[in-house]
Design a protein around this motif. Structure first.
Motif, short mmCIF file in Angstrom:
data_model
loop_
_atom_site.label_atom_id
_atom_site.label_comp_id
_atom_site.label_asym_id
_atom_site.label_seq_id
_atom_site.Cartn_x
_atom_site.Cartn_y
_atom_site.Cartn_z
N LEU A 293 10.26 41.04 26.88
CA LEU A 293 10.35 42.41 26.38
C LEU A 293 9.09 42.80 25.60
O LEU A 293 8.60 43.92 25.72
CB LEU A 293 11.59 42.56 25.50
CG LEU A 293 12.94 42.59 26.22
CD1 LEU A 293 14.08 42.52 25.22
CD2 LEU A 293 13.08 43.86 27.07
N ARG A 294 8.58 41.83 24.83
CA ARG A 294 7.34 42.10 24.08
C ARG A 294 6.20 42.42 25.03
O ARG A 294 5.41 43.33 24.82
CB ARG A 294 6.98 40.88 23.21
CG ARG A 294 5.82 41.15 22.24
CD ARG A 294 5.20 39.83 21.79
NE ARG A 294 6.18 38.92 21.23
CZ ARG A 294 6.54 38.93 19.94
NH1 ARG A 294 6.01 39.81 19.11
NH2 ARG A 294 7.42 38.06 19.50
N GLY A 295 6.12 41.64 26.14
CA GLY A 295 5.07 41.88 27.12
C GLY A 295 5.20 43.23 27.81
O GLY A 295 4.21 43.92 28.04
N LEU A 297 6.65 45.89 26.58
CA LEU A 297 6.32 46.94 25.61
C LEU A 297 4.80 47.04 25.40
O LEU A 297 4.27 48.13 25.19
CB LEU A 297 7.02 46.65 24.28
CG LEU A 297 8.54 46.82 24.30
CD1 LEU A 297 9.17 46.28 23.03
CD2 LEU A 297 8.90 48.30 24.47
N LYS A 298 4.12 45.89 25.47
CA LYS A 298 2.65 45.90 25.33
C LYS A 298 2.02 46.66 26.49
O LYS A 298 1.08 47.45 26.30
CB LYS A 298 2.13 44.47 25.27
CG LYS A 298 0.63 44.40 25.05
CD LYS A 298 0.17 42.95 24.93
CE LYS A 298 -1.34 42.89 24.72
NZ LYS A 298 -1.81 41.46 24.61
N LYS A 299 2.54 46.44 27.71
CA LYS A 299 2.04 47.17 28.88
C LYS A 299 2.27 48.66 28.74
O LYS A 299 1.40 49.48 29.08
CB LYS A 299 2.70 46.65 30.14
CG LYS A 299 2.26 45.26 30.56
CD LYS A 299 2.94 44.84 31.85
CE LYS A 299 2.49 43.46 32.29
NZ LYS A 299 3.18 43.03 33.54
N MET A 300 3.45 49.02 28.22
CA MET A 300 3.74 50.43 28.00
C MET A 300 2.80 51.03 26.97
O MET A 300 2.31 52.16 27.11
CB MET A 300 5.19 50.62 27.55
CG MET A 300 6.23 50.28 28.63
SD MET A 300 7.92 50.34 28.03
CE MET A 300 8.06 52.08 27.62
N GLY A 301 2.49 50.24 25.94
CA GLY A 301 1.56 50.73 24.92
C GLY A 301 0.17 50.96 25.48
O GLY A 301 -0.52 51.92 25.08
N GLU A 302 -0.26 50.09 26.43
CA GLU A 302 -1.57 50.27 27.05
C GLU A 302 -1.61 51.55 27.86
O GLU A 302 -2.65 52.22 27.94
CB GLU A 302 -1.87 49.07 27.95
CG GLU A 302 -2.12 47.76 27.19
CD GLU A 302 -3.37 47.85 26.35
OE1 GLU A 302 -4.35 48.47 26.79
OE2 GLU A 302 -3.36 47.31 25.22
#
Length: 305
Positions: A293-295, A297-302
């Motif tokens: 999930l952290r990964g 969310l990181k992709k979404m943030g990018e």
């Protein structure tokens, strides 16, 4: 829908002495074999239908039989009416309105006002989905295969030919439970994910399936796919979480945090489901789910930085 066809056949036989099986088949756009299966079902339900031979033969009620107009109470008639009208929101059936009119003729008593209406269609309507459900319903009733391209929850597309057995409404979505000729086993297909749906001319023999046991639930809950999730949430979301996951799965720890422990199949659909809560929950266990999930969310943030 088999129920409305059975009711319509009863009303036809009550209102006219005899009718040919071929005539009923053409009326309901099904095979003669399907009509005879319906007659067997009605006989098992206690309606004495017999086949008469000769020039004036056909299918009819046994001589001297009359249906008691009180065989269905006013409340039962109203329940059937609600069911037929609600189902009609999801697929087109030219016979449903005829059945409703004939049901009204069983009794002269005024029916109570409709206090509930169940609308299965999505907001804004979906004529494409309704057309698919209608096509699949007809294929099921005539026991013919259907062909389509299907996208699974991971976005992978494949070509399928299946033997349709029943349409299932589950979790506010429509599914087709069918025997997949490619996988050689029963599968549950989300109708909204079907593309280029066509009905084949290839007929098939229905397999023995105990639909009342919801076999699709057993396949969804296969032990090899299941993971135990533990997550926390805020007290403001207590009512919503209890309703969705069950009050028996909600506890409170020593720190005063509300915690849910539940089991779900681990697939792409699970992660999309969890992300749908946005900041309302925090997954604690298992660690690998939390990290994925952290990964994500990181992709979404990018994407949105």
């Amino acid at each position: 829908m088999k129920l409305d066809r059975l009711l319509a056949i009863i009303m036809i036989l009550v209102n006219q002495r005899r009718v040919q099986a071929q005539e009923l088949a053409e009326m309901f756009d099904v095979s003669v074999r399907t009509i005879y299966r319906d007659i067997d079902t009605l006989n098992q339900a206690g309606i004495p239908i017999v086949t008469y031979q000769g020039q004036n033969g056909g299918i009819g009620l046994i001589d001297g039989y009359r249906m008691d107009k009180h065989v269905l109470t006013r409340d039962e008639l109203n329940a059937i009416s609600i069911a037929l009208k609600s189902i009609s929101t999801s697929y087109q059936d030219v016979h449903a309105s005829a059945v409703l009119e004939k049901l009204k003729g069983i009794t002269n008593e005024q029916q109570p006002p409709e206090s509930i209406f169940i609308d299965f269609s999505p907001w804004g309507g979906s004529p494409v989905l309704k057309e698919k459900v209608t096509m699949l319903k007809k294929a099921i009733e005539t026991s013919v295969c259907v062909h389509f391209f299907y996208s699974n929850s991971s976005g992978e597309e494949s070509e399928r030919e299946v033997e349709p057995h029943t349409i299932v409404l589950k979790g506010q979505s429509w599914y087709l439970y069918a025997f997949c000729l490619k996988k050689k086993q029963f599968r549950l297909f989300k109708i909204a994910r079907m593309k280029e749906l066509t009905v084949d001319e290839k007929e098939f023999e229905r397999k023995e399936v105990q639909l009342d046991e919801s076999p699709w639930d057993k396949e969804w809950y296969h032990p090899e796919r299941i993971t135990t999730l533990v997550f926390t949430f805020q007290s403001r979301d207590l009512a919503m979480i209890e309703e969705m996951f069950g009050v028996e799965n909600v506890t409170k720890d020593e720190e005063g945090r509300f915690i849910v422990r539940t089991e779900m199949p681990e697939d792409e659909g699970m992660y999309r489901f969890l992300l749908g809560f946005m900041d309302q929950i925090e997954v604690i266990e298992p660690i690998h789910v939390r990290e994925k999930l952290r990964g994500l969310l990181k992709k979404m943030g990018e994407i949105y930085k």
